[in-house]
Design an enzyme around this catalytic site. Structure first.
Site, PDB file in Angstrom:
ATOM      1  CG  ASP A 140      77.249  83.767  74.235  1.00 36.96           C
ATOM      2  OD1 ASP A 140      77.407  82.718  74.887  1.00 36.96           O
ATOM      3  OD2 ASP A 140      76.138  84.137  73.816  1.00 36.96           O
ATOM      4  CD  GLU A 149      76.813  84.262  64.852  1.00 36.01           C
ATOM      5  OE1 GLU A 149      76.915  83.254  64.126  1.00 36.01           O
ATOM      6  OE2 GLU A 149      76.859  84.217  66.081  1.00 36.01           O
ATOM      7  CG  ASP A 168      86.247  82.438  62.515  1.00 33.53           C
ATOM      8  OD1 ASP A 168      86.449  82.588  63.738  1.00 33.53           O
ATOM      9  OD2 ASP A 168      86.325  81.338  61.936  1.00 33.53           O
ATOM     10  CB  CYS A 175      74.228  77.676  76.811  1.00 35.69           C
ATOM     11  SG  CYS A 175      74.415  77.011  75.147  1.00 35.69           S
TER      12      CYS A 175
END
Length: 166
Positions: free
Chosen positions: A45, A2, A29, A98
């Protein structure tokens, strides 16, 4: 992996809360981080337009325009490429967003597969007459990936695909 330190902290708190020991959060990264070893499984994700969560985040409707569907796929593809480099032979790569927009879902997967001969989509459907899959059959698309549509399933939209490295 993250990029934002605050989110790494949040991930670490959830890992501890759930008592998990096989997950380690790292700030950096994912496109350029040098991992010391290959992995058997990788979850990407990816950052996305968030089109699947507009019902919960109505303010995003006014902050995001159509340009986000041009900006995000190159980043998503770079993350998939990087994950592929760090995956051991026979390993499993899960890509999720998402969003349900083709630019961020099926188009990214098609481009990745075109660049990576031998890789395959591994269906998330259950075995015929046998073991059930990891998700309800109603969200399994004919291609074998998960596609959750808010207007069909009554919840946030999402996409996930399992990719197997040769």
């Amino acid at each position: 992996m993250e990029r934002q330190a605050a989110r790494v902290h949040s991930i670490e708190q959830n890992i501890a809360r759930l008592g998990l020991h096989s997950i380690h959060a790292v700030e950096g990264d994912g496109r350029s981080y040098a991992f010391p070893m290959p992995f058997d499984r990788v979850l990407v994700d990816a950052p996305c337009s968030g089109m699947g969560v507009l019902a919960r985040r109505a303010d995003a409707r006014w902050r995001k325009g159509p340009e986000v569907l041009a900006e995000m796929p190159p980043v998503q593809l770079e993350l998939l490429r990087a994950a592929a480099r760090h995956l051991a032979p026979g390993g499993l790569l899960v890509y999720s967003v998402c969003s349900f927009e083709p630019e961020e879902t099926s188009h990214v997967v098609a481009r990745f597969l075109a660049e990576h001969p031998g890789w395959s989509v591994e269906s998330i459907a259950g075995e015929p007459g046998g073991r059930p899959g990891p998700v309800t059959e109603s969200v399994v698309a004919p291609e074998g990936w998960m596609l959750v549509l808010p207007h069909v399933h009554g919840c946030d939209g999402a996409f996930a695909v399992r990719l197997r490295k040769p």
